[in-house]
Design an enzyme around this catalytic site. Sequence first.
Site, PDB file in Angstrom:
ATOM      1  N   ARG A 165     -10.953  -0.388   2.359  1.00 23.55           N
ATOM      2  CA  ARG A 165     -12.424  -0.479   2.376  1.00 23.55           C
ATOM      3  C   ARG A 165     -12.988  -0.703   0.979  1.00 23.55           C
ATOM      4  O   ARG A 165     -14.048  -1.278   0.805  1.00 23.55           O
ATOM      5  CB  ARG A 165     -13.004   0.769   3.048  1.00 23.55           C
ATOM      6  CG  ARG A 165     -12.643   2.053   2.378  1.00 23.55           C
ATOM      7  CD  ARG A 165     -12.839   3.262   3.280  1.00 23.55           C
ATOM      8  NE  ARG A 165     -11.709   3.470   4.195  1.00 23.55           N
ATOM      9  CZ  ARG A 165     -11.647   4.476   5.064  1.00 23.55           C
ATOM     10  NH1 ARG A 165     -12.628   5.340   5.174  1.00 23.55           N
ATOM     11  NH2 ARG A 165     -10.599   4.601   5.851  1.00 23.55           N
ATOM     12  N   ASP A 218       0.847  -1.202   0.000  1.00 20.26           N
ATOM     13  CA  ASP A 218       0.000   0.000   0.000  1.00 20.26           C
ATOM     14  C   ASP A 218       0.881   1.249   0.000  1.00 20.26           C
ATOM     15  O   ASP A 218       1.326   1.709   1.044  1.00 20.26           O
ATOM     16  CB  ASP A 218      -0.909  -0.020   1.243  1.00 20.26           C
ATOM     17  CG  ASP A 218      -1.808   1.208   1.293  1.00 20.26           C
ATOM     18  OD1 ASP A 218      -1.911   1.926   0.272  1.00 20.26           O
ATOM     19  OD2 ASP A 218      -2.418   1.438   2.371  1.00 20.26           O
ATOM     20  N   LYS A 265       1.742   7.980   0.197  1.00 18.64           N
ATOM     21  CA  LYS A 265       2.162   8.089   1.591  1.00 18.64           C
ATOM     22  C   LYS A 265       3.549   8.723   1.672  1.00 18.64           C
ATOM     23  O   LYS A 265       4.323   8.646   0.725  1.00 18.64           O
ATOM     24  CB  LYS A 265       2.256   6.682   2.209  1.00 18.64           C
ATOM     25  CG  LYS A 265       0.931   6.000   2.440  1.00 18.64           C
ATOM     26  CD  LYS A 265       1.137   4.636   3.076  1.00 18.64           C
ATOM     27  CE  LYS A 265      -0.181   3.916   3.300  1.00 18.64           C
ATOM     28  NZ  LYS A 265      -1.047   4.545   4.315  1.00 18.64           N
TER      29      LYS A 265
END
Length: 482
Positions: free
Chosen positions: A337, A256, A263
């Site tokens: 999600r 991720d 990030k």
Amino acid sequence: MNFHIKPLQRQALASEKTDVLIVFVDDAFEPAQDAVSRIIHKVMEAGDFQAKSGQILDIFRPEGIAATHLVLAQIGPGGATDVKKAGTAAFVSVKSSRPKRLTLCFLQKPSALAVRVALTALADASYSYTTTKSNPPERSLRDITLTGPLGKSVRGAFDWAVAAIMGIELAKEWGNRPANHATPALIAQAARALTKLSGVTCQVLGPKEVARLGMGAFQAVAQGSDQPLRFIVLQYAGAAKATAPVVLVGKGITFDSGGISIKPAAEMDEMKFDMCGAASVLGVFRALAQLQPALNVVGLIPSCENLPSGRSVKPGDVVTSMSGQTIEVLNTDAEGRLVLCDALTYAQRFKPRAVLDVATLTGACVVALGAVRSGFFCTDEAMSAALLKAGESAHDPCWPMPLDDDYAEGLKTSFADVANVAGRSGGAITAAKFLQRFAGKQPWAHLDIAGTAWKSGTAKGATGRPVGLLLDYLLSVADRGH
Ligand code: BES
Ligand code: MN
Ligand code: ZN
């Protein structure tokens, strides 16, 4: 590693042939007329070993004892935390001697919890990750024998621990592997490998099948990466076909980066652990195959990478989930999600008795609960009670968090049915509220394991949590029958 159980009287301990004999000494210690008791008594008198929980004394080649090392470990009143600390410290004290055989002895009849915790702590302390090292030392420990005054309940706890350890170690292995050694395709292979075990079957869907199912949210996350996605369907059949299964869903983001909402660089490597939910599902199936409980379980793993590229989903894009609900992707880093919502919709086809998803979902959960307890959300009281209890009895605890509808306010948007993020506050809860929209009518629970699935810093590594919790919950469902 092989595990053995062998009830023994205290007098027989001295002649036990082993490399390491760990003796758990509790508050209620009363010396008897045997060699081990005499040694304990002597070192206590001398002040070398105090009646204080956590005290360790490693004695090399003690007189009259067949074991090479006698390790005394104080467990105080014998609570789970004391036993865990003592077991870990006892092993650490002899680790450098690379023992092959280890015997663990309780002087008093232990509780089921103490047995579980002691064995899992020893396995944990003796584990090290080696897969991507060029010349790794082999694990020295081959045999662990549990002994002492052991009753029938101890046998059950022993079997549980052996199965849990197998599952935990599988979950650690896949959690620890770097993302280039744990792609979605490799995770699928690991799932397929479980079908050698009794009762386990597996089906793997690729990009085409997933597109046909209409999993637009899952596809949107995967589309930025060159690694093709996989949707893994594991099944464990331990009960009649007509018996409604429990469905587990594990977040399987193999890396991720955040995607376009990228990030910061610091600690980004730890996002290889973003498939620890998926790894825990693999681990649970390993343990189920070992114990063969009478229930049906389905494991769903949506797996892909979240990367930035010219094909990536962009902030503001609206995608259509398998449920038909449209989602505005306001932040591409809230990808968990998005993959989970389509898996939750897919879960409905099994007419499940309960659905439980497991995900390294939010940094907000780490802020809320740290590394001790997983965040726990649930729509059903009985399921909630069962899971909380499982967390305690597996010493893999979670903590209940709220699901008030007011928390969903921030997910409203003018451009789709729902947005994938709300404001900064209550981030673990708003993520759960997003998932709840896709959860169906049966009891549903969500575990946010962002703080508990791995350790950072010098001890960096996957923990194998929450395999223990999940296993204990599933066994409680099997026990209740149908
Ligand atoms: N995998 C992360 C959650 C995470 C972050 C786990 C740090 C452990 C440590 C997840 O996909 C994520 O990035 N969540 C965002 C959500 C936000 C954009 C609403 C987060 O927590 O920052
Ligand atoms: Mn993310
Ligand atoms: Zn993530």
